[in-house]
Design an enzyme around this catalytic site. Structure first.
Site, PDB file in Angstrom:
ATOM      1  N   GLU A 267      -8.829   2.466   7.933  1.00 29.11           N
ATOM      2  CA  GLU A 267      -9.233   3.348   9.042  1.00 29.11           C
ATOM      3  C   GLU A 267      -9.843   2.537  10.197  1.00 29.11           C
ATOM      4  O   GLU A 267      -9.640   2.864  11.367  1.00 29.11           O
ATOM      5  CB  GLU A 267     -10.205   4.418   8.529  1.00 29.11           C
TER       6      GLU A 267
ATOM      7  N   GLY B  14     -11.467   3.202   4.138  1.00 27.58           N
ATOM      8  CA  GLY B  14     -12.187   2.960   5.389  1.00 27.58           C
ATOM      9  C   GLY B  14     -11.781   1.657   6.062  1.00 27.58           C
ATOM     10  O   GLY B  14     -11.866   1.536   7.290  1.00 27.58           O
TER      11      GLY B  14
ATOM     12  N   GLU C 242      -7.813   6.979  -1.115  1.00 29.81           N
ATOM     13  CA  GLU C 242      -8.962   7.856  -1.369  1.00 29.81           C
ATOM     14  C   GLU C 242      -8.699   8.892  -2.461  1.00 29.81           C
ATOM     15  O   GLU C 242      -9.589   9.217  -3.238  1.00 29.81           O
ATOM     16  CB  GLU C 242      -9.376   8.570  -0.074  1.00 29.81           C
TER      17      GLU C 242
ATOM     18  N   ALA D  51     -14.807   2.429   2.139  1.00 27.38           N
ATOM     19  CA  ALA D  51     -16.212   2.823   2.073  1.00 27.38           C
ATOM     20  C   ALA D  51     -16.793   2.378   0.741  1.00 27.38           C
ATOM     21  O   ALA D  51     -16.086   2.338  -0.268  1.00 27.38           O
ATOM     22  CB  ALA D  51     -16.307   4.339   2.223  1.00 27.38           C
TER      23      ALA D  51
END
Ligand code: 3HC
Length: 687
Positions: free
Chosen positions: A102, A99, A122, A60
């Protein structure tokens, strides 16, 4: 366009294209969601998602984390990918982090290039995976491996990912390999969310929590990650996803995540000043003078970066010692799997060990790491001047000494720059680059170019005793010694700083580095010390007793059998004796009071360093304290922490302590200016 797509036959190619590392922001999420609909409308057989350039996706976009979350959210996008009747395959061409990983886990299958790295880092940004990582990873790799990857945040290689079942195949051409996957094979694959979670294993969860309590005390995110993983073992996937998202969003706004983001971006912004126009000298062969612990570490760091090194010592004995020191580092690197035999050989080939300065005649840069004494440094610099080309940059690794005085021995003082490495120099990331009164822009630019080559965090410092880091360290130790003399034991001081977030307190750390260096500094400073400043003599008594730290078997602590530290009653008695001699009635201090004094002493010194222009910004002081001195990263560095306490509060507390000792505690002019103008230290500009 942040995400591009194209159709070839019945295959759709979706490419994340947000240079330099394909971070996923609002635009990428919206485009990905659109791509899901496009693939369905086009009735494609499959979609292959990959990244443009070297990365798959770095996760992200952390720059968005300060604002409110904007739709579409990543969990919804990944839910759409996972539920789509058109199966998605991830062709992981480079790093797939956070992300990015993910996205890959929401695909039906994953193929990785050999150089790919996959991970959920993260927690290093103070959050937990927020788009299904805590739920999908355990379903793919099992509980133990998922706990390890998520709570430590360390990425794994493509080979390790394949061994763990996280990727289905490793191939030089992951796009082609993804294309070659049999449609039927893919159709049989169950989406990850439909897989059962691994069994609930209280012992594994307890062990993870225990490890984290020891490894990252004070940090919230890793433990929250364990909680959310645990929830997913017993609750339906989509319910646990809600918990994950709520925890992610709450952590994202918290102090720890803000502090870690600050350090993440500060590290990346640490570069040569933008007004430094000079061209750095080309770096190929570097001379290093001194093959002790520091010199050998510097030489090895240079060899690691592919440079050739001429390591100079005074005589044959010194050369042999330097060789042995380098060998030790090579062996340790081999043992840890950081290099292989061929790598070790290549490094040895690029190293020349000698006492003949003529061997350094081709070097464009020389770094002296000789004994910390002005006369020695001057002799070395004169010898380098005689042997190296006139345009070569000369650097000193001094930790405290005046580089302007050193430069005066050179015909051209502009060629001298300070390059202050931290031990072990091949591991520690900080490099203080010290600009003397006459240092040329070319010498400075060469220092910054070297930092980049060594992948170090460069911080520009001005000349003063101890530059940025050691000057703050001196105040930290002074405050610790004062607390020790007046109220506590080294053990209590160390415990207080560990509770604050340091890996070890000042006394244990000094036992590791040795008490003799600080002692030599105190003797050097005797002539210039402010006579009104309180002097704590306990460390001098320690040196008289031969207690120099671990290298002499004992220092502030004893280390029976070479093991862990135990308290030494003789040391405690020294404080009682000295307090008695000085007519001091000892008091008691709580852990919080001890930590407050040590931290305030450092903040006040940091503010003076800013005020005097020794550091260019509060951010630079944050980098120095985090990357060179073990200040807890999750507190964002010394000055970031001061701003969280609030400048007005810091001044008020310093003024209260100044009633006790005005010489030590009077607030810095920079703090007073910030308080009066209502600005933060991070925005401080000298009035
Ligand atoms: N968000 C925003 N910017 C990022 C970023 C991210 N996640 N990752 C890297 N960048 C930026 C850097 O700030 C830098 O910007 P600059 O050029 O303006 O200074 C640029 O990308 C290049 O980064 P590096 O200098 O670090 O390049 P390297 O090649 O040395 O390293 C990397 C690349 C390994 C990807 C490294 O940047 C990295 O580790 N990035 C962070 C990865 C991460 O923590 N991801 C998790 C994010 S949180 C998340 O995904 C939540 C999700 O679960 C919902």
């Amino acid at each position: 366009m942040p995400v591009t797509r194209r159709r070839e036959g019945n295959t759709g190619y979706v490419t994340l294209d947000n240079p330099p590392v394909n971070a996923i922001g609002r635009a990428e999420r919206a485009d990905l969601l659109e791509a899901v609909g496009w693939a369905e409308a086009e009735r494609l057989d499959r979609v292959i998602v990959t990244g443009a350039g070297h990365a798959f996706a770095a996760g992200a976009d952390a720059r968005e984390f300060d604002g409110p979350p904007a739709e579409p959210h990543l969990p919804e996008v990944l839910d759409a990918i996972e539920r789509s009747p058109v199966p998605w395959v991830a062709a992981i061409n480079g790093v797939a982090l956070g992300g990015g990983a993910e996205i890959a886990m929401a695909c039906r299958m994953r193929v990785a290039a050999p150089q790919a790295q996959i991970g959920l880092p993260e927690v290093t940004l103070g959050v937990i995976p927020g788009a299904g990582g805590t739920q999908r990873l355990p379903r793919i790799v099992g509980l133990e491996k998922a706990l390890e990857m998520i709570t430590l945040g360390k990425p794994v290689s493509a080979a390790a990912a394949q061994a763990a079942g996280l990727v289905d195949d490793v191939d030089e051409d992951p796009l082609d390999a993804a294309f070659m996957i049999n449609t039927e094979d893919m159709g049989c694959r169950v989406p990850v969310w439909e897989l059962p979670p691994p069994p609930h294993d209280p012992a594994a969860l307890a062990a993870a929590r225990e490890r984290l309590a020891a490894r990252s005390p004070g940090q919230i995110a890793p433990l929250r990650a364990v909680d959310v993983i645990e929830e997913g073992l017993t609750r339906p996937f989509h319910e646990a996803m809600q918990s994950e998202r709520a925890a992610f969003l709450a952590l994202r706004q918290g102090d720890q995540a803000r502090a870690l983001r600050h350090i993440f971006f500060a590290e990346r912004a640490a570069k040569a000043p933008s007004d430094l126009a000079a061209v750095p000298l080309p770096l190929d062969t570097v001379a290093v003078v001194g093959g002790g612990t520091m010199g050998a570490g510097i030489a090895y760091a240079l060899l690691n970066a592919g440079l050739s090194v001429v390591l100079l010592e005074t005589d044959a004995e010194g050369v042999a010692r330097a060789g042995a020191n380098i060998d030790k580092i090579v062996s340790a690197s081999l043992k840890r799997g950081l290099i292989d035999e061929a790598g070790a050989e290549a490094r040895r080939d690029r190293l020349t060990l000698t006492s003949d300065y003529a061997a350094a005649a081709k070097a464009t840069l020389a770094i002296e790491a000789a004994f910390e004494a002005m006369e020695v440094k001057k002799q070395v610099l004169s010898a380098l001047q005689a042997a190296l080309p006139a345009e070569a940059v000369l650097a000193t690794n001094t930790s405290y000494l005046d580089i302007d005085e050193m430069a005066a021995v050179l015909d051209d003082p502009a060629r001298l720059v300070g390059l202050h490495f931290f031990a072990p120099a091949h591991i520690m990331k900080l490099l203080e680059i010290v600009r003397g009164a006459q240092t040329s822009d070319a010498a400075l630019a060469t220092g910054f170019a070297l930092a980049k080559r060594l992948r170090k965090v460069p911080v520009l410092a001005g000349v003063c005793d101890g530059f940025i880091g050691n000057r703050i360290l001196a105040r930290y130790r002074e405050a610790a010694d004062t607390v020790f003399m007046d109220a506590a034991t080294p053990w209590e001081v160390d415990e207080a700083m560990v509770a604050f977030g340091y890996a070890m307190g000042p006394y244990e750390a000094q036992d590791l580095s040795g008490l003799d260096i600080a002692h030599a500094n105190r003797r050097r400073q005797d002539v210039t010390r402010d006579p009104a400043r309180r002097y704590i003599p306990i460390a001098d008594r320690m040196v008289e007793l031969g207690k120099l730290g671990r290298k002499t078997g004992a220092g502030w602590y004893r280390y029976p059998g070479g093991g862990g530290k135990v308290e030494d009653p003789i040391v405690a008695d020294l404080a009682l004796e000295e307090a008695h001699l000085a007519g001091i009635t000892r008091t008691e201090m709580t852990e919080a009071e001890i930590a407050e004094r040590l931290v305030l002493a450092m903040i006040n010194e940091g503010a003076d360093i800013l005020h005097e222009g020794i550091a260019q910004s509060a951010r630079d002081i944050d980098l120095v304290t985090v990357f060179g001195y073990g200040f807890p990263r999750w507190r964002g560095g010394l000055m970031w922490h001061a701003d969280r306490l609030g400048v007005a509060h810091v001044v008020q507390r310093l003024e209260a302590l100044a009633a006790e000792d005005p010489v030590v505690w009077t607030p810095s002019p920079a703090l007073l200016q910030c308080r009066d103008t209502g600005c933060a230290l991070s925005d401080y500009r000298k009035a």
